[in-house]
Design an enzyme around this catalytic site. Structure first.
Site, short mmCIF file in Angstrom:
data_model
loop_
_atom_site.label_atom_id
_atom_site.label_comp_id
_atom_site.label_asym_id
_atom_site.label_seq_id
_atom_site.Cartn_x
_atom_site.Cartn_y
_atom_site.Cartn_z
N LYS A 70 37.51 -26.64 5.65
CA LYS A 70 36.13 -26.28 5.64
C LYS A 70 35.60 -25.96 4.28
O LYS A 70 34.45 -25.60 3.97
CB LYS A 70 35.47 -25.56 6.97
CG LYS A 70 35.59 -26.11 8.19
CD LYS A 70 34.98 -25.53 9.34
CE LYS A 70 35.05 -26.27 10.62
NZ LYS A 70 36.39 -26.50 11.13
C1 LIG Z 1 36.46 -27.40 11.95
C2 LIG Z 1 38.02 -27.72 12.21
C3 LIG Z 1 38.25 -28.96 12.94
C4 LIG Z 1 37.42 -30.12 13.26
O1 LIG Z 1 36.62 -30.53 12.36
P1 LIG Z 1 35.31 -31.27 12.82
O2 LIG Z 1 34.70 -31.82 11.72
O3 LIG Z 1 34.49 -30.26 13.52
O4 LIG Z 1 35.82 -32.24 13.69
C5 LIG Z 1 39.87 -29.12 13.03
N1 LIG Z 1 40.62 -28.53 12.73
C6 LIG Z 1 40.46 -27.15 11.91
C7 LIG Z 1 41.59 -26.37 11.43
C8 LIG Z 1 38.98 -26.71 11.71
O5 LIG Z 1 38.72 -25.72 11.43
#
Ligand SMILES: *Cc1c(COP(=O)(O)O)cnc(C)c1O
Length: 431
Positions: free
Chosen positions: A107
């Site tokens: 993220k």
């Molecule tokens: C947020 C997150 C996800 C999921 O991603 P999306 O875009 O919400 O599908 C998967 N793995 C990790 C480690 C995350 O932080």
């Protein structure tokens, strides 16, 4: 480029307005009015491009009316100052490591891009905006880090007390400056509900400008398409059909991958791998979308019972189920299978996967049973150290804590406890 609301009851807006609004006034998600494919020459010559050039070419059409080219280049250089390695762990199976950013989960790119855009939009305006965000774990740290020190932006993060890992908690409670953490006596759903209530509270909105940094925000969602292009660049020379397996929760990341496909990236198939929160795998079986309360798992960043970005995927396919099924399959795996995968990967290859990456691996292997000729890439969305207990316990090995995380553990947590919406409102009005 205009962005429209998927609920179609709100005016079209510019990129800038979409970023500031977060969600449209009719509660719909914003969507770009067009996705114009990049020229073939871009993909033919992608080997020669620097990642910053790839990112610039890919995102330019969406933002250029609001962000001049030189500013966009600077933003991209600041956002993408780390690597995105593709590591082959078995024949025809590779992992795209998205955890080399400051908070060691994928993220970081979206959060930083959004922070830089808002910082640019509010530069010299003398106004302040408050970013309000609920987190189940990784979003909070990435947003805190991305927005730290950005002028004109205050960040308030709500997290469920006792339900995020120690490292995740430190990442969002130790920075100070323009970042405040509110520790909520409740679940992630309670945090999310309070944030939604605040966005609709006219009394509050008279006094302050609020925006959201959850993945519904276009400036957090769209830059994720870079990952897929970077991986394509690296895997292209294999000369095989490439498929991506994406561990999915809110389905923002995989949807960004599908936007990369619409930009012309020669990849046909995506695998959406989930934990037991299997709303989308069920949908892909029978076409019925039934949200459910989320269930806690060891891949907690994907504990989502009503994936907010899936509507964008359906929209990309004009809600044509058959066409969507040609490009997307979706499989669900439980914690036991996930732990077994972490152990199997470790024992057979020496690679340490985190629970989310392991779910992606399982989805890929299932697909490759029927499509053995493909070159599969699963996304490693977080560093295993972020889920230390689960991973160490599963592989029965000690994992070294990277420098940037170790330094955090000594810092003092600062969070304000709250237990209901009135307390959130009082805090926001007083600060
Ligand atoms: C947020 C997150 C996800 C999921 O991603 P999306 O875009 O919400 O599908 C998967 N793995 C990790 C480690 C995350 O932080």
């Amino acid at each position: 480029m205009k962005f429209y609301s998927l609920n179609k009851q709100a005016p079209q807006v510019s990129f800038k307005e979409a970023v500031i609004n977060g969600i449209a006034p009719d509660q719909g998600l914003y969507f770009p009015e067009a996705i114009t494919p990049l020229p073939d020459s871009f993909f033919n010559a992608i080997d020669d491009l620097h990642p910053h050039q790839i990112a610039f070419e890919a995102i330019h059409q969406f933002v250029h009316e609001d962000i001049p080219e030189d500013v966009l280049k600077t933003i991209i250089a600041q956002v993408l100052d780390f690597d995105f390695p593709v590591v082959e762990i078995e024949e025809n199976v590779a992992t795209l490591e998205l955890f080399h950013g400051p908070t060691m989960a994928f993220k970081d790119v979206g959060a930083r891009f959004m922070a830089q855009c808002l910082g640019y939009f509010f530069e010299g305006e003398g106004k302040e905006v408050t970013v309000l965000v609920a987190t189940s774990g990784d979003t909070g740290g990435a947003v805190a880090n991305g927005f730290l020190g950005v002028n004109g932006v205050k960040v308030v993060i709500l997290y469920p007390s006792g339900k995020v890992s120690d490292i995740q908690e430190k990442q969002l409670t130790t920075l100070g400056e323009n970042i405040t953490a509110l520790e909520v006596d409740g679940t992630f759903d309670d945090c999310q509900r309070m944030v939604k209530t605040a966005f609709l509270d006219q009394d509050l909105l008279k006094h302050m400008r609020l925006t959201s940094a959850n993945s519904i925000n276009v400036s957090r969602w769209l830059p994720q398409l870079f990952y897929f292009l970077f991986a394509y660049q690296k895997a292209k020379s294999k000369g095989k059909e490439i498929v991506f397996s994406v561990p999915s929760g809110n389905f923002g990341n995989i949807c960004a991958g599908m936007v990369a496909q619409r930009l012309g990236m020669p990849v046909q198939h995506f695998i959406a791998a989930t934990n037991v929160n299997d709303i989308v795998p069920q949908f892909m079986k029978n076409g019925n979308y039934h949200p459910k309360p989320s269930v806690a798992t060891i891949s907690n960043a994907m504990d989502v019972g009503d994936p907010s970005n899936f509507i964008r995927i359906r929209h990309l396919y004009k809600d044509n189920f058959d066409q969507l099924s040609e490009n997307l399959v979706s499989h669900s795996f439980n914690d036991e299978q996930t732990r077994a995968a972490i152990l199997k990967i470790y024992n057979s290859t020496g690679y340490v996967a985190d629970p989310h990456g392991a779910v992606g691996y399982l989805g890929l292997k299932k697909y490759q049973e029927e499509h053995p000729e493909t070159y599969g890439i699963f996304l490693e969305t977080a560093h295993p150290v972020k889920f230390l207990d689960v991973v160490e316990d599963t592989i029965e090995q000690h994992i070294d804590i990277p420098e940037k995380i170790a330094a955090l553990l000594d810092l003092e947590k600062r969070a304000l406890p709250i237990s209901n919406y009135e307390e959130l409102k009082t805090y926001l009005l007083a600060n």
